[in-house]
Scaffold this motif. Structure first.
Motif, PDB file in Angstrom:
ATOM      1  N   LYS A  94       0.794  -1.227   0.000  1.00  0.00           N
ATOM      2  CA  LYS A  94       0.000   0.000   0.000  1.00  0.00           C
ATOM      3  C   LYS A  94       0.828   1.280   0.000  1.00  0.00           C
ATOM      4  O   LYS A  94       0.286   2.354  -0.189  1.00  0.00           O
ATOM      5  CB  LYS A  94      -0.894   0.044   1.250  1.00  0.00           C
ATOM      6  N   HIS A  95       2.143   1.157   0.283  1.00  0.00           N
ATOM      7  CA  HIS A  95       2.960   2.362   0.424  1.00  0.00           C
ATOM      8  C   HIS A  95       4.320   2.216  -0.255  1.00  0.00           C
ATOM      9  O   HIS A  95       4.980   1.190  -0.110  1.00  0.00           O
ATOM     10  CB  HIS A  95       3.217   2.676   1.904  1.00  0.00           C
ATOM     11  N   VAL A  96       4.714   3.271  -0.927  1.00  0.00           N
ATOM     12  CA  VAL A  96       6.083   3.457  -1.370  1.00  0.00           C
ATOM     13  C   VAL A  96       6.637   4.546  -0.460  1.00  0.00           C
ATOM     14  O   VAL A  96       5.917   5.474  -0.088  1.00  0.00           O
ATOM     15  CB  VAL A  96       6.143   3.887  -2.853  1.00  0.00           C
ATOM     16  N   VAL A  97       7.913   4.417  -0.085  1.00  0.00           N
ATOM     17  CA  VAL A  97       8.525   5.419   0.793  1.00  0.00           C
ATOM     18  C   VAL A  97       9.862   5.877   0.226  1.00  0.00           C
ATOM     19  O   VAL A  97      10.506   5.166  -0.546  1.00  0.00           O
ATOM     20  CB  VAL A  97       8.727   4.884   2.238  1.00  0.00           C
ATOM     21  N   LEU A  98      10.251   7.079   0.628  1.00  0.00           N
ATOM     22  CA  LEU A  98      11.596   7.574   0.386  1.00  0.00           C
ATOM     23  C   LEU A  98      12.334   7.427   1.708  1.00  0.00           C
ATOM     24  O   LEU A  98      11.921   8.011   2.721  1.00  0.00           O
ATOM     25  CB  LEU A  98      11.581   9.045  -0.055  1.00  0.00           C
TER      26      LEU A  98
END
Length: 184
Positions: free
Chosen positions: A160-164
């Motif tokens: 559900k999430h992509v992160v930097l």
């Protein structure tokens, strides 16, 4: 910011991190790797940026935010354990997921956004994996056959999430989330 590395990654749900951590605790005694990754640092790298100037990070953030705003969450399934490097003395011990076109598509969107922002990225084929440990230190040769009793369950989860992430080498866990992108 000097000395820090940045990368975009697929964030794993907590129950997957916990499951992999429990699996690694079972494996550690029989498989002496030099460095076991902290379970809070488990992820699937989409684009490794390295050192970055603030302006370039802001561009990548803007492009990634834009392309991911139209992307949906998707299901992945844990698949197997494996290694990179020499089979008898591996450099990386990993877990992976079953092949997923959605994961490949998300990676392409992020990768292309980062190159558009001016980053020079690794051009090698995308081999999605979750690094669990690094650098074999065993007196005996490593054996994939010996891993069979520790096979992964095929646990399905939703990405559900992509992160930097920003890397802090002097901390544990060493990855700090700088930005989060929700896959609707």
């Amino acid at each position: 910011m000097e000395g820090h590395h940045y990368f975009f990654a697929l964030l794993l749900p907590q129950h997957i991190k916990s499951y992999l951590h429990e699996k690694c605790e079972q494996i550690k005694m029989e498989f002496p790797f030099k460095k076991w990754v902290h379970h809070e640092d488990y992820h699937i790298t989409l684009a490794f940026l390295g050192h970055a100037q603030e302006e370039q990070l802001e561009k990548a953030d803007m492009y990634v935010k834009d392309v991911l705003s139209h992307s949906e969450g998707f299901e992945l399934a844990l698949h197997k354990l494996g290694v990179f490097g020499r089979q008898d003395s591996p450099r990386i011990f990993w877990a992976n997921t079953k092949e997923s076109q959605q994961l490949t598509d998300i990676r392409k969107l992020v990768y292309d956004s980062c190159t558009k922002a001016g980053f020079k990225l690794d051009p090698r084929h995308f081999a999605p994996h979750i690094t669990l440990a690094r650098n074999w230190e065993g007196k005996d040769r490593f054996s994939l056959e010996a891993l069979k009793p520790f096979a992964l369950e095929e646990i399905i989860f939703t990405a559900k999430h992509v992160v930097l992430y920003e890397t802090h080498l002097n901390k544990t866990p060493k990855y700090v989330i700088k930005k989060t992108y929700l896959l609707c």
